[in-house]
Design a protein around this motif. Structure first.
Motif, PDB file in Angstrom:
ATOM      1  N   SER A 153      19.688 -22.101  14.616  1.00 23.48           N
ATOM      2  CA  SER A 153      18.248 -22.051  15.152  1.00 23.48           C
ATOM      3  C   SER A 153      17.272 -22.712  14.236  1.00 23.48           C
ATOM      4  O   SER A 153      16.237 -23.245  14.833  1.00 23.48           O
ATOM      5  N   SER A 154      17.264 -22.776  13.051  1.00 18.57           N
ATOM      6  CA  SER A 154      16.270 -23.541  12.034  1.00 18.57           C
ATOM      7  C   SER A 154      16.268 -24.888  12.345  1.00 18.57           C
ATOM      8  O   SER A 154      15.584 -25.542  11.847  1.00 18.57           O
ATOM      9  N   ASN A 213      11.604 -22.369  15.588  1.00 20.46           N
ATOM     10  CA  ASN A 213      11.633 -21.768  14.404  1.00 20.46           C
ATOM     11  C   ASN A 213      10.433 -21.086  13.872  1.00 20.46           C
ATOM     12  O   ASN A 213      10.227 -20.113  13.354  1.00 20.46           O
ATOM     13  N   ASN A 223      24.816 -16.131   9.497  1.00 18.56           N
ATOM     14  CA  ASN A 223      23.161 -15.805   9.444  1.00 18.56           C
ATOM     15  C   ASN A 223      22.737 -15.016  10.581  1.00 18.56           C
ATOM     16  O   ASN A 223      22.629 -15.560  11.669  1.00 18.56           O
ATOM     17  N   THR A 273      20.150 -13.854  11.150  1.00 20.74           N
ATOM     18  CA  THR A 273      18.911 -14.052  11.799  1.00 20.74           C
ATOM     19  C   THR A 273      18.722 -15.370  12.699  1.00 20.74           C
ATOM     20  O   THR A 273      17.843 -15.572  13.268  1.00 20.74           O
TER      21      THR A 273
HETATM   22  C1  LIG Z   1      19.064 -17.814   8.179  1.00 21.24           C
HETATM   23  O1  LIG Z   1      18.251 -18.485   9.211  1.00 21.24           O
HETATM   24  C2  LIG Z   1      17.156 -18.545   8.774  1.00 21.24           C
HETATM   25  C3  LIG Z   1      16.255 -19.029   9.889  1.00 21.24           C
HETATM   26  O2  LIG Z   1      16.737 -19.949  10.837  1.00 21.24           O
HETATM   27  C4  LIG Z   1      16.741 -19.382   7.604  1.00 21.24           C
HETATM   28  O3  LIG Z   1      15.344 -19.153   7.221  1.00 21.24           O
HETATM   29  C5  LIG Z   1      17.349 -18.860   6.466  1.00 21.24           C
HETATM   30  O4  LIG Z   1      17.336 -19.490   5.295  1.00 21.24           O
HETATM   31  C6  LIG Z   1      18.998 -18.662   6.774  1.00 21.24           C
HETATM   32  N1  LIG Z   1      19.703 -17.971   5.890  1.00 21.24           N
HETATM   33  C7  LIG Z   1      21.227 -18.371   5.451  1.00 21.24           C
HETATM   34  C8  LIG Z   1      21.606 -17.558   4.336  1.00 21.24           C
HETATM   35  O5  LIG Z   1      21.196 -19.270   5.739  1.00 21.24           O
END
Ligand SMILES: *[C@@H]1O[C@H](CO)[C@@H](O)[C@H](O)[C@H]1NC(C)=O
Ligand SMILES: *[C@@H]1O[C@H](CO)[C@@H](O)[C@H](O)[C@H]1NC(C)=O
Ligand SMILES: *[C@@H]1O[C@H](CO)[C@@H](O)[C@H](O)[C@H]1NC(C)=O
Ligand SMILES: *[C@@H]1O[C@H](CO)[C@@H](O)[C@H](O)[C@H]1NC(C)=O
Length: 963
Positions: free
Chosen positions: A455-456, A462, A516, A518
């Motif tokens: 998603s990032s 985001n 991830n 999130t």
């Molecule tokens: C997981 O995703 C978030 C938002 O998309 C990002 O900010 C974060 O760095 C990611 N964490 C990892 C461990 O990749």
């Protein structure tokens, strides 16, 4: 006296008939990108395989100058992308002279596409577009309508492409690459020239097709830029050698006319050498015609075609395609069906986007809801044309095919992204104005997103979501009125979806990315009006409509679970064997008067396997060729863990493996029997051995070694394991020799029931069915050797961190009845994927304008199989209608405000009527006559509707008045 005259005449005619006429076709095969980029090929020094080749500038200049020195000299120009670059750099005088050379027939435009497109990995809409771009260019600049297809380099040939060429107004096509066994057979049986009438197509879509005798080379020893030139001193023995070559060739042909290419890749930069030597041969041989029994002509394919068409000959008929292509027993060119999956995915998406955008522009041009296009039509037109040209470049047989060098692939990607950016430069302002007419907002600024992995990757969603800000989403539905499931990737948040009436929609929020937590998917579903925009907001509310879906708790000791997917279907999962049973009540239409419900169970499993690439120096696997080390695949990524997320709209079954993560998605209110499969292939790790990754779907169907694959997204081709319909196959490579291109669809039909299983792909791939009930699709490859077919680089794609590129790939598995056409429906739905635009918004709620006119009334079409496209030209429109249904006809009711002027060929460069007057008639060796068919156009206009037969494509020229 009279008798003597007759006798004399007879003798002369007989003598003439004994002569063999050799049509020499001077040409240069100019790849629109391959080892070098398009711009490099235009003007750099070109060194390939240690030889100096010409660049495009030198070739076109040289031909232009030398051809004027002798009015007999001829040359064919094929790649219009390159011609246009040269053209842009010439003075008006030179352009005028070039036009004269085209007019007097010395230079003939052959094929006339922007590029020479690939046939295995291209989609029918994109093919039509790329040919249209070229055909419109030559019509505008040179006032010509090409009549011959020239596919001398692509690595295999599709039935659909043959049919498309016929509908583009081509009387014939030439190609070179057919299976080596097939070639020998055709050569010995005089079947190198044929009438090709694709099996599934309307009979009128036939095309005379010819396989070149010697690839696209000059005769051996007559490649004058490197071989001995012909001068007055050696002409005597060179002429004899030349004549002997053609006497040999004559044995494989049916008439006393022969055609031969003179040239090669990037030839004719020193065209003086070519033309002088050919002049010398012609002078010498033609002044001794009787002695040699031969006359040599400067010619072109169309001149040759006219000659053989005049003769009362009969020709073999071909109904099958030319796949797969092999040039020897271990060299099946079936790897490129999958090579560079990311480029293939991008290409397909960019093509879909183009189709949708052209409709939006046309609607605006008709309705004039804003001032954006009235003020900027020329600007818009040029931006769009630029994008169309970059899409056309991707169709080149070393572009989307994945057989170019890495820096060239990067250049294609850069070009198409620039094209999209140019389109967005006018599209976004236009859509922003639309939205402001529908809803009150202080400011709208649209963004579009790609979530290749997480998603990032979408900056706007985001950052807004992370900062608890609402988002405006505007969605364009480029197809009929329909229910759509929308999925948006966002970071973790407590959000829900609001429609423009400020009603909450049911949403599922699923965070299933094992790496991830999130990284989440927001799902909602709504009814979308046809060809229209609708607005939504992602807002921060905890509403009852929102479901934050948690993984189903499965007790440790359970070996089987059963999940209710919808009111009529269940999924049984065998947690140990990692096997699935899909159970559903299916509506059967066997009896016309009443519908019967029938209970069905489908067992299936999904495996990810690999073949190690052969690294045998005799023949390695590479960008073109797929050659596995052994004929057995190995486990690549076992399913380690199964997690189930059961939402109110969708059930996601997550299959976690070491190298592959897969989501199976079952939409509760979707059609039954459709499973969306999203496969994430993690970076492929290779040490010294390449890996070719396959997805294997096992089902309980019995398909009796038979399967079906589409052809450029259209006609289904029947494939039988270890078999070719036209010759006795000798097969050493039992895996790769059974691979076929999949543009959209592969199916198995059960021989004991009316069941069928199909897989719809989101991009072109290679696939097969090697075992009963099994569908195998190659989804990715990373290879460390080159296969020695010219590219000279290994297919070893890496990301910034120097890891193999990961890739997210979607498939749809469809359990359907034979002839149900559900898989075609899914294909169409995928091609008409919604366009989603995001913007920041100040307000959580909508303030809706009641006078909003966001429902489109320009296209009234309810038939999901019927694709309707409008394209605005400066003072008219084209209407393209494509019926992507194998069984049923489609009706298009002509709206009152459409003033249909004429029916056109597919590339819109001439009327269908004028083409049917030019379409050549041929007689087959079983007596059947192939000729143009009468059309119903006038009658249809009177009745106010067009009927499209199954898989028929039609194009019209029209005016549209605003209502
Ligand atoms: C997981 O995703 C978030 C938002 O998309 C990002 O900010 C974060 O760095 C990611 N964490 C990892 C461990 O990749
Ligand atoms: C993601 O996709 C976009 C557009 O398709 C592309 O420009 C970008 O390079 C891709 N990113 C990755 C990491 O593949
Ligand atoms: C969502 O709401 C729940 C319950 O109100 C809360 O516990 C959770 O932290 C919230 N999550 C986010 C990402 O805001
Ligand atoms: C299976 O295929 C073979 C060969 O194509 C054919 O002869 C046979 O009739 C087929 N069997 C059934 C049951 O369809």
């Amino acid at each position: 006296m009279f008798i003597l005259f007759v006798l004399l005449h007879f003798i002369i005619c007989q003598q003439q008939d004994k002569l063999t006429y050799v049509h020499l076709v001077p040409h240069s095969h100019d790849d629109y990108g391959w080892l070098y980029t398009i711009d490099e090929y235009y003007s750099n020094r070109i060194i390939q395989f240690g030889w100096d080749y010409g660049n495009i500038r030198d070739i076109l200049n040289s031909v232009y100058n030398e051809i004027q020195k002798n009015p007999q000299r001829k040359y064919i120009q094929v790649e219009i992308g390159f011609l246009s670059m040269w053209w842009d750099r010439q003075t008006e005088d030179v352009r005028q002279k070039y036009k004269d050379l085209v007019k007097n027939g010395q230079i003939e435009i052959i094929n006339g596409g922007w590029t020479m497109h690939d046939e295995a990995t291209t989609y029918f809409e994109d093919i039509i577009d790329q040919m249209t771009v070229g055909h419109q260019w030559v019509k505008d600049h040179l006032d010509v309508i090409p009549s011959i297809g020239w596919q001398i380099d692509p690595f295999g040939h599709q039935s659909t492409n043959a049919a498309l060429f016929s509908q583009m107004g081509f009387n014939a096509q030439w190609f070179a690459r057919v299976d080596y066994q097939d070639f020998e057979y055709r050569k010995s049986e005089k079947r190198l020239e044929m009438i090709w009438q694709p099996q599934e197509q309307c009979e009128e879509n036939y095309i005379f097709s010819a396989v070149n005798y010697k690839h696209y080379d000059a005769p051996t020893n007559f490649y004058f830029e490197r071989d001995e030139q012909v001068t007055p001193y050696n002409v005597q023995h060179k002429a004899q050698e030349f004549v002997n070559y053609f006497k040999q060739m004559q044995r494989s042909y049916r008439t006393n006319h022969l055609m031969h290419t003179m040239g090669q890749d990037f030839a004719f930069s020193k065209s003086e050498i070519w033309f002088n030597s050919i002049d010398n041969l012609i002078d010498y041989i033609n002044s001794r015609k009787d002695q040699f029994g031969m006359e040599i002509l400067y010619s072109t394919p169309s001149k040759y075609l006219e000659e053989i068409n005049k003769q009362q000959n009969i020709w073999p008929v071909n109904n099958n395609d030319f796949f797969p292509y092999a040039d020897n027993s271990n060299a099946y060119w079936t790897g490129y069906f999958t090579s560079r999956p990311a480029l293939k995915g991008l290409t397909k998406d960019a093509g879909r986007y183009l189709q949708a955008v052209r409709n939006i522009i046309s609607f605006e041009n008709i309705q004039k809801r804003t001032n954006v296009l009235t003020v900027q039509f020329d600007f818009m037109y040029n931006q769009l044309e630029y994008y169309e040209q970059q899409m056309a470049a991707l169709m080149h047989h070393d572009a989307v095919s994945g057989t170019e060098r890495q820096h060239v692939a990067n250049d294609y990607i850069k070009r198409v992204c620039e094209g999209q950016k140019k389109v967005r430069d006018f599209l976004h302002p236009l859509l922003q104005e639309y939205a402001l007419q529908d809803i009150f907002e202080s400011e709208i600024k649209y963004h579009e997103c790609h979530w290749n992995v997480t998603s990032s990757e979408c900056e706007i969603t985001n950052s807004l979501i992370s900062n608890n800000k609402p988002i405006l989403i505007s969605i364009f539905n480029p197809s009929v009125k329909r229910q759509m499931n929308i999925r948006i990737r966002i970071p973790q948040a407590n959000v829900t979806i609001l429609n423009d009436k400020n009603q909450f929609l049911k949403t599922d929020f699923i965070c299933s990315n094992p790496e991830n937590k999130t990284d989440c998917d927001l799902y909602f579903r709504d009814l979308f009006q046809g060809y229209s925009f609708q607005h939504y907001k992602i807002v921060f509310f905890n509403s009852n409509y929102h479901k934050n879906v948690q993984p189903l708790q499965i007790p440790e000791d359970k070996t089987q679970i059963k999940i209710e997917l919808s009111s009529i279907s269940n999924l049984k999962i065998d947690l140990q064997a990692k096997k699935f049973t899909y159970q559903t009540w299916e509506t059967s239409q066997k009896y016309s008067d009443f519908q019967m419900q029938q209970y069905r169970e489908y067992d299936f499993s999904l495996n990810y396997n690999l073949y190690y690439s052969s690294q045998d120096w005799g023949q390695s696997s590479g960008a073109y060729i797929f050659r596995p080390e052994t004929q057995q695949s190995h486990t690549y990524s076992e399913i380690k863990n199964i997690v189930v997320y059961q939402g109110q709209l969708v059930t996601v079954v997550l299959l976690e493996g070491e190298h592959v993560t897969t989501q199976l998605r079952f939409y509760s209110a979707n059609y039954d029997k459709v499973i969306e499969v999203e496969t994430f292939v993690h970076p492929i790790q290779v040490q010294n051995t390449g890996k070719e990754i396959i997805m294997v779907l096992n089902t309980g169907l019995q398909n009796n070694k038979t399967f079906y694959t589409d052809s450029n997204g259209l006609d289904m081709q029947k494939r039988v394991l270890n078999f070719r319909p036209t010759w006795n196959l000798q097969l050493q490579q039992e895996v790769s020799g059974n691979y076929y291109p999949i543009g959209a669809l592969i199916s198995l039909k059960d021989i004991n029931s009316d069941q069928q299983v199909s897989v719809v792909t989101d991009r072109s791939q290679g696939g097969t069915s090697l075992k009963e009930g099994q569908i195998e699709i190659m989804i990715h490859r990373r290879i460390v050797r080159d296969d020695a077919r010219g590219v000279g680089e290994s297919l070893n794609e890496v990301d910034q961190r120097n890891q193999g590129i990961s890739q997210k790939i979607r498939h749809f598995i469809i359990f359907e009845r034979q002839n149900e056409q559900l898989s075609r429906r899914i294909q169409n739905e995928l091609d008409a994927s919604p366009l989603i635009f995001f913007s920041q918004t100040k307000n959580q709620y909508f303030d809706y304008r009641s006078n909003s006119q966001n429902r489109n009334k320009i296209i009234e079409n309810q038939n999901i199989y019927l694709r309707v496209y409008l394209r605005a030209y400066k003072n008219y429109y084209t209407l393209r209608l494509y019926n992507v249904n194998d069984i049923s006809s489609a009706q298009f009711d002509i709206p009152q405000n459409y003033q249909i002027l004429e029916e056109l060929t597919l590339t819109a460069n001439q009327s269908k009527k004028s083409w049917s007057e030019k379409q050549m008639k041929w007689t087959s060796n079983n007596g059947k006559v192939y000729q143009a068919q009468q059309d119903n156009f006038q009658k249809e206009i009177q009745e106010g509707k067009f009927i499209l037969k199954p898989l028929q494509l039609r194009v019209f020229k029209l005016n549209i008045v605003s209502t």
